[in-house]
Design a protein around this motif. Structure first.
Motif, mmCIF file in Angstrom:
data_model
loop_
_atom_site.group_PDB
_atom_site.id
_atom_site.type_symbol
_atom_site.label_atom_id
_atom_site.label_comp_id
_atom_site.label_asym_id
_atom_site.label_seq_id
_atom_site.Cartn_x
_atom_site.Cartn_y
_atom_site.Cartn_z
ATOM 1 N N TYR A 28 11.162 71.432 -28.381
ATOM 2 C CA TYR A 28 10.121 70.826 -29.123
ATOM 3 C C TYR A 28 10.438 69.387 -29.379
ATOM 4 C CZ TYR A 28 7.352 69.417 -33.108
ATOM 5 O OH TYR A 28 6.506 68.538 -34.100
ATOM 6 N N ARG A 29 11.385 68.994 -30.009
ATOM 7 C CA ARG A 29 11.756 67.608 -30.342
ATOM 8 C C ARG A 29 11.532 66.736 -29.103
ATOM 9 N NH1 ARG A 29 16.862 66.578 -32.299
ATOM 10 N NH2 ARG A 29 15.919 64.564 -33.128
ATOM 11 N N SER A 30 12.049 67.489 -27.888
ATOM 12 C CA SER A 30 11.986 66.603 -26.718
ATOM 13 C C SER A 30 10.459 66.419 -26.264
ATOM 14 C CB SER A 30 12.479 67.232 -25.504
ATOM 15 O OG SER A 30 13.718 67.189 -25.746
ATOM 16 N N ALA A 31 9.612 67.379 -26.575
ATOM 17 C CA ALA A 31 8.260 67.182 -26.335
ATOM 18 C C ALA A 31 7.657 66.193 -27.232
ATOM 19 C CB ALA A 31 7.458 68.627 -26.149
ATOM 20 N N GLU A 32 7.962 66.379 -28.454
ATOM 21 C CA GLU A 32 7.297 65.413 -29.550
ATOM 22 C C GLU A 32 7.650 63.904 -29.204
ATOM 23 O OE1 GLU A 32 6.747 65.322 -34.396
ATOM 24 O OE2 GLU A 32 8.990 65.669 -33.425
ATOM 25 N N ALA A 33 8.960 63.750 -28.677
ATOM 26 C CA ALA A 33 9.478 62.273 -28.562
ATOM 27 C C ALA A 33 8.443 61.970 -27.390
ATOM 28 C CB ALA A 33 10.824 62.180 -28.072
ATOM 29 N N ALA A 34 8.244 62.713 -26.128
ATOM 30 C CA ALA A 34 7.548 62.327 -25.036
ATOM 31 C C ALA A 34 6.157 62.151 -25.560
ATOM 32 C CB ALA A 34 7.610 63.471 -23.970
ATOM 33 N N MET A 35 5.548 62.969 -26.423
ATOM 34 C CA MET A 35 4.257 62.628 -26.965
ATOM 35 C C MET A 35 4.110 61.261 -27.321
ATOM 36 S SD MET A 35 2.479 62.617 -29.881
ATOM 37 C CE MET A 35 3.511 63.340 -30.914
ATOM 38 N N ARG A 36 5.138 60.988 -28.407
ATOM 39 C CA ARG A 36 5.103 59.646 -29.012
ATOM 40 C C ARG A 36 5.162 58.544 -28.004
ATOM 41 N NH1 ARG A 36 8.502 62.035 -32.862
ATOM 42 N NH2 ARG A 36 10.298 61.008 -31.861
ATOM 43 N N ARG A 37 6.049 58.974 -26.802
ATOM 44 C CA ARG A 37 6.227 57.859 -25.799
ATOM 45 C C ARG A 37 4.850 57.487 -25.173
ATOM 46 N NH1 ARG A 37 11.114 60.079 -25.330
ATOM 47 N NH2 ARG A 37 10.441 61.160 -23.371
ATOM 48 N N ARG A 38 4.091 58.524 -24.743
ATOM 49 C CA ARG A 38 2.634 58.597 -24.182
ATOM 50 C C ARG A 38 1.793 57.908 -25.265
ATOM 51 N NH1 ARG A 38 4.297 64.099 -23.039
ATOM 52 N NH2 ARG A 38 2.639 64.490 -24.471
ATOM 53 N N THR A 39 1.720 58.351 -26.334
ATOM 54 C CA THR A 39 0.765 57.683 -27.352
ATOM 55 C C THR A 39 0.918 56.275 -27.597
ATOM 56 O OG1 THR A 39 0.627 59.917 -28.519
ATOM 57 C CG2 THR A 39 -0.188 57.927 -29.605
ATOM 58 N N GLY A 40 2.251 55.818 -27.775
ATOM 59 C CA GLY A 40 2.482 54.560 -27.885
ATOM 60 C C GLY A 40 2.313 53.625 -26.678
ATOM 61 N N SER A 41 2.419 54.149 -25.584
ATOM 62 C CA SER A 41 2.147 53.551 -24.165
ATOM 63 C C SER A 41 0.615 53.210 -24.107
ATOM 64 C CB SER A 41 2.545 54.232 -23.026
ATOM 65 O OG SER A 41 2.094 53.573 -21.853
ATOM 66 N N SER A 42 -0.279 54.509 -24.645
ATOM 67 C CA SER A 42 -1.670 54.513 -24.301
ATOM 68 C C SER A 42 -2.274 53.340 -25.491
ATOM 69 C CB SER A 42 -2.295 55.759 -24.601
ATOM 70 O OG SER A 42 -2.442 56.078 -25.919
ATOM 71 N N MET A 43 -1.368 53.132 -26.392
ATOM 72 C CA MET A 43 -1.902 52.174 -27.582
ATOM 73 C C MET A 43 -1.020 50.749 -27.369
ATOM 74 S SD MET A 43 -2.007 54.589 -31.011
ATOM 75 C CE MET A 43 -2.474 53.144 -32.007
ATOM 76 N N GLY A 44 -0.368 50.692 -26.475
ATOM 77 C CA GLY A 44 0.433 49.396 -25.847
ATOM 78 C C GLY A 44 1.246 49.161 -26.976
ATOM 79 N N MET A 45 2.194 50.109 -27.346
ATOM 80 C CA MET A 45 3.206 49.793 -28.388
ATOM 81 C C MET A 45 4.278 50.696 -28.074
ATOM 82 S SD MET A 45 1.782 51.575 -32.025
ATOM 83 C CE MET A 45 0.689 50.221 -32.211
ATOM 84 N N GLY A 46 5.608 50.503 -28.575
ATOM 85 C CA GLY A 46 6.796 51.159 -28.303
ATOM 86 C C GLY A 46 6.875 52.481 -29.412
ATOM 87 N N GLU A 47 7.887 53.369 -29.184
ATOM 88 C CA GLU A 47 7.875 54.362 -30.083
ATOM 89 C C GLU A 47 8.066 54.221 -31.606
ATOM 90 O OE1 GLU A 47 10.481 58.626 -30.364
ATOM 91 O OE2 GLU A 47 10.546 57.371 -28.650
ATOM 92 N N THR A 48 9.164 53.123 -31.695
ATOM 93 C CA THR A 48 9.176 52.555 -32.959
ATOM 94 C C THR A 48 8.101 51.930 -33.749
ATOM 95 O OG1 THR A 48 11.747 52.004 -32.380
ATOM 96 C CG2 THR A 48 11.035 51.106 -34.478
ATOM 97 N N ASP A 49 7.493 51.274 -33.125
ATOM 98 C CA ASP A 49 6.142 50.734 -33.493
ATOM 99 C C ASP A 49 5.191 51.678 -33.999
ATOM 100 O OD1 ASP A 49 7.488 48.908 -31.747
ATOM 101 O OD2 ASP A 49 5.504 47.582 -31.274
ATOM 102 N N LEU A 50 5.072 52.857 -33.226
ATOM 103 C CA LEU A 50 4.207 54.027 -33.514
ATOM 104 C C LEU A 50 4.683 54.515 -34.730
ATOM 105 C CD1 LEU A 50 1.663 55.483 -32.763
ATOM 106 C CD2 LEU A 50 3.041 56.884 -31.377
ATOM 107 N N LEU A 51 6.096 54.697 -34.935
ATOM 108 C CA LEU A 51 6.668 55.421 -36.135
ATOM 109 C C LEU A 51 6.187 54.411 -37.447
ATOM 110 C CD1 LEU A 51 9.899 56.834 -34.615
ATOM 111 C CD2 LEU A 51 8.089 57.862 -35.644
ATOM 112 N N ALA A 52 6.403 53.136 -37.200
ATOM 113 C CA ALA A 52 5.950 52.130 -38.315
ATOM 114 C C ALA A 52 4.831 52.268 -38.694
ATOM 115 C CB ALA A 52 6.465 50.697 -37.989
ATOM 116 N N LEU A 53 4.050 52.327 -37.768
ATOM 117 C CA LEU A 53 2.491 52.306 -38.036
ATOM 118 C C LEU A 53 2.015 53.441 -38.764
ATOM 119 C CD1 LEU A 53 -0.391 51.003 -37.908
ATOM 120 C CD2 LEU A 53 -0.450 51.852 -35.639
#
Length: 169
Positions: A28-53
């Motif tokens: 689950y944690r791996s899938a969630e991290a992958a989802m954050r990377r995909r989401t961040g990528s689609s928004m033009g930001m990194g995973e840390t940027d998405l967590l901050a936002l």
């Protein structure tokens, strides 16, 4: 017992249902991290940027001000990294810096209205699917899952940061 419970885990050859549960949690944690990377990528930001936002949006909805120092502590990053991250979020239009309402030396970070809408549009389908799965649980199942996750979090929080790997002085 599934064949991959021992092969894919690092639980030292133990073959128990507990190992299967921990492997499912890791999956689950791996899938969630992958989802954050995909989401961040689609928004033009990194995973840390998405967590901050996400943290800024949560606090904005709760009516709490967040400054760079608090956000850096939350993300576990240095003040130099925080400056770079905030500059990037401001440049991309997701965050604005504003003067602190009571401390004129301090800044408050605020998500822009457009960032909230973009995050909601990007994640609404996934959030709906997750809510559907959670809603399918009985009250008793929900209580068991919540208790398990709370106890796992407590176990993780007890990890001592200065423990050295075996064989190191």
């Amino acid at each position: 017992m599934t064949a991959n419970a021992v092969k894919e885990g690092y639980w030292y050859g133990q073959e128990t249902v507990a190992v299967e549960v921990l492997n499912a949690l890791r999956d689950y944690r791996s899938a969630e991290a992958a989802m954050r990377r995909r989401t961040g990528s689609s928004m033009g930001m990194g995973e840390t940027d998405l967590l901050a936002l996400r943290y800024l949006l949560e606090n904005e909805r709760a009516g709490r001000d967040v400054g760079p120092k608090e956000l850096a502590a939350r993300l576990g990053i240095t003040s130099a990294s925080m400056t770079t991250l905030v500059d990037r979020l401001v440049r991309s239009g997701y965050v604005v810096r504003e003067p602190h309402p009571t401390d004129r030396r301090a800044l408050v970070l605020r998500p822009t209205k457009g960032s909230d809408l973009e995050v909601r549009n990007t994640l609404s389908g996934m959030h709906g699917r997750m809510l559907d799965v959670a809603a399918s649980l009985s009250r008793g199942e929900s209580l068991v899952v919540m208790d398990f996750l709370r106890r796992i979090r407590e176990a993780i929080d007890q990890v001592e940061p200065d423990v050295k790997p075996t064989g190191q002085n």
